[in-house]
Design a protein around this motif. Structure first.
Motif, short mmCIF file in Angstrom:
data_model
loop_
_atom_site.label_atom_id
_atom_site.label_comp_id
_atom_site.label_asym_id
_atom_site.label_seq_id
_atom_site.Cartn_x
_atom_site.Cartn_y
_atom_site.Cartn_z
N ILE A 70 1.15 -0.46 4.09
CA ILE A 70 1.25 -0.92 2.70
C ILE A 70 1.99 -2.25 2.66
O ILE A 70 2.76 -2.57 3.56
CB ILE A 70 1.94 0.13 1.79
CG1 ILE A 70 3.36 0.44 2.28
CG2 ILE A 70 1.10 1.40 1.72
CD1 ILE A 70 4.16 1.35 1.36
N ASP A 71 1.75 -3.00 1.61
CA ASP A 71 2.41 -4.30 1.40
C ASP A 71 3.16 -4.21 0.08
O ASP A 71 2.54 -4.15 -0.99
CB ASP A 71 1.37 -5.42 1.37
CG ASP A 71 2.00 -6.80 1.38
OD1 ASP A 71 3.24 -6.91 1.42
OD2 ASP A 71 1.24 -7.77 1.35
N VAL A 72 4.48 -4.14 0.18
CA VAL A 72 5.33 -3.96 -1.00
C VAL A 72 6.48 -4.97 -0.96
O VAL A 72 6.65 -5.69 0.00
CB VAL A 72 5.87 -2.51 -1.07
CG1 VAL A 72 4.74 -1.53 -1.31
CG2 VAL A 72 6.64 -2.13 0.19
N GLU A 109 12.89 -0.14 -0.34
CA GLU A 109 13.03 0.88 -1.37
C GLU A 109 11.69 1.23 -2.01
O GLU A 109 11.41 2.39 -2.29
CB GLU A 109 14.03 0.41 -2.44
CG GLU A 109 15.46 0.33 -1.95
CD GLU A 109 15.75 -0.86 -1.02
OE1 GLU A 109 14.99 -1.86 -1.04
OE2 GLU A 109 16.72 -0.77 -0.25
N GLU A 110 10.85 0.21 -2.25
CA GLU A 110 9.54 0.48 -2.83
C GLU A 110 8.67 1.26 -1.84
O GLU A 110 7.94 2.18 -2.24
CB GLU A 110 8.84 -0.82 -3.23
CG GLU A 110 7.52 -0.59 -3.94
CD GLU A 110 6.82 -1.86 -4.40
OE1 GLU A 110 5.69 -1.75 -4.89
OE2 GLU A 110 7.38 -2.97 -4.25
N ALA A 111 8.75 0.94 -0.56
CA ALA A 111 8.00 1.68 0.45
C ALA A 111 8.43 3.15 0.47
O ALA A 111 7.60 4.06 0.52
CB ALA A 111 8.18 1.04 1.82
N ILE A 112 9.73 3.37 0.40
CA ILE A 112 10.25 4.74 0.39
C ILE A 112 9.77 5.47 -0.86
O ILE A 112 9.41 6.65 -0.81
CB ILE A 112 11.78 4.74 0.50
CG1 ILE A 112 12.19 4.28 1.91
CG2 ILE A 112 12.37 6.11 0.18
CD1 ILE A 112 13.67 3.98 2.06
N PHE A 139 4.88 -2.37 5.47
CA PHE A 139 5.51 -1.17 6.00
C PHE A 139 4.42 -0.23 6.48
O PHE A 139 3.34 -0.18 5.91
CB PHE A 139 6.34 -0.46 4.93
CG PHE A 139 7.63 -1.14 4.62
CD1 PHE A 139 8.81 -0.74 5.24
CD2 PHE A 139 7.67 -2.19 3.72
CE1 PHE A 139 10.00 -1.39 4.95
CE2 PHE A 139 8.86 -2.84 3.43
CZ PHE A 139 10.03 -2.44 4.04
N MET A 140 4.74 0.51 7.53
CA MET A 140 3.85 1.57 7.99
C MET A 140 4.52 2.88 7.62
O MET A 140 5.71 3.08 7.88
CB MET A 140 3.63 1.47 9.49
CG MET A 140 2.65 2.51 10.00
SD MET A 140 2.21 2.25 11.73
CE MET A 140 0.70 1.34 11.50
N MET A 141 3.75 3.74 6.98
CA MET A 141 4.21 5.08 6.67
C MET A 141 3.49 6.01 7.65
O MET A 141 2.26 6.07 7.67
CB MET A 141 3.90 5.45 5.22
CG MET A 141 4.55 4.53 4.22
SD MET A 141 4.44 5.08 2.48
CE MET A 141 2.70 5.38 2.25
#
Length: 134
Positions: free
Chosen positions: A84-86, A90-93, A3-5
């Motif tokens: 990030i690699d999750v 939901e974990e990224a959020i 995911f990209m934040m």
């Protein structure tokens, strides 16, 4: 899942080219970045200079046109990002919720495409460019 934040700081669209975060803000962000790294989820991160020092290349009519910043009528711009690699969205959020962001900042969370998200014909095309795979 990657995911990209994307950090979207309010007011950054009009910021002068020499604007920099203060030491207190950087310290809080560095502690957060350290937490991401210790958890083993951080793949990449960077902060970005304000758009007033950037340029945009558009392709109207198929020809590249360069516009120097700042950019008229822009409401939201990127100030930085994390990759990030999750295990889940939901974990990224949840990681985004833990960021020490200010009240005028927004973090957009977007999933990064994986090759398995594409149909077989697209995957075959990409196989020919193996030197570009990360």
């Amino acid at each position: 899942m990657r995911f990209m934040m994307l950090m979207i700081p309010g007011g950054y669209a009009e910021a002068a080219p020499d604007v920099r975060p203060d030491a207190k803000g950087v310290e809080g962000m560095m502690r957060y970045n350290e937490e991401l790294k210790k958890a083993g989820v951080l793949l990449a991160l960077d902060g970005l200079h304000p758009p007033s020092s950037g340029a945009r290349v558009s392709f109207k009519g198929g020809k590249p046109v360069v516009t120097d910043g700042p950019f008229a009528e822009v409401k939201e711009v990127l100030g930085g990002y994390w990759v990030i690699d999750v295990r889940s969205r939901e974990e990224a959020i949840e990681w985004a919720r833990r960021c020490p962001a200010g009240e005028n900042e927004v973090i957009e969370v977007r999933r990064v495409f994986e090759m398995s998200d594409f149909p077989e014909d697209v995957q075959k095309v990409v196989e020919g460019f193996s030197e570009l795979k990360g």
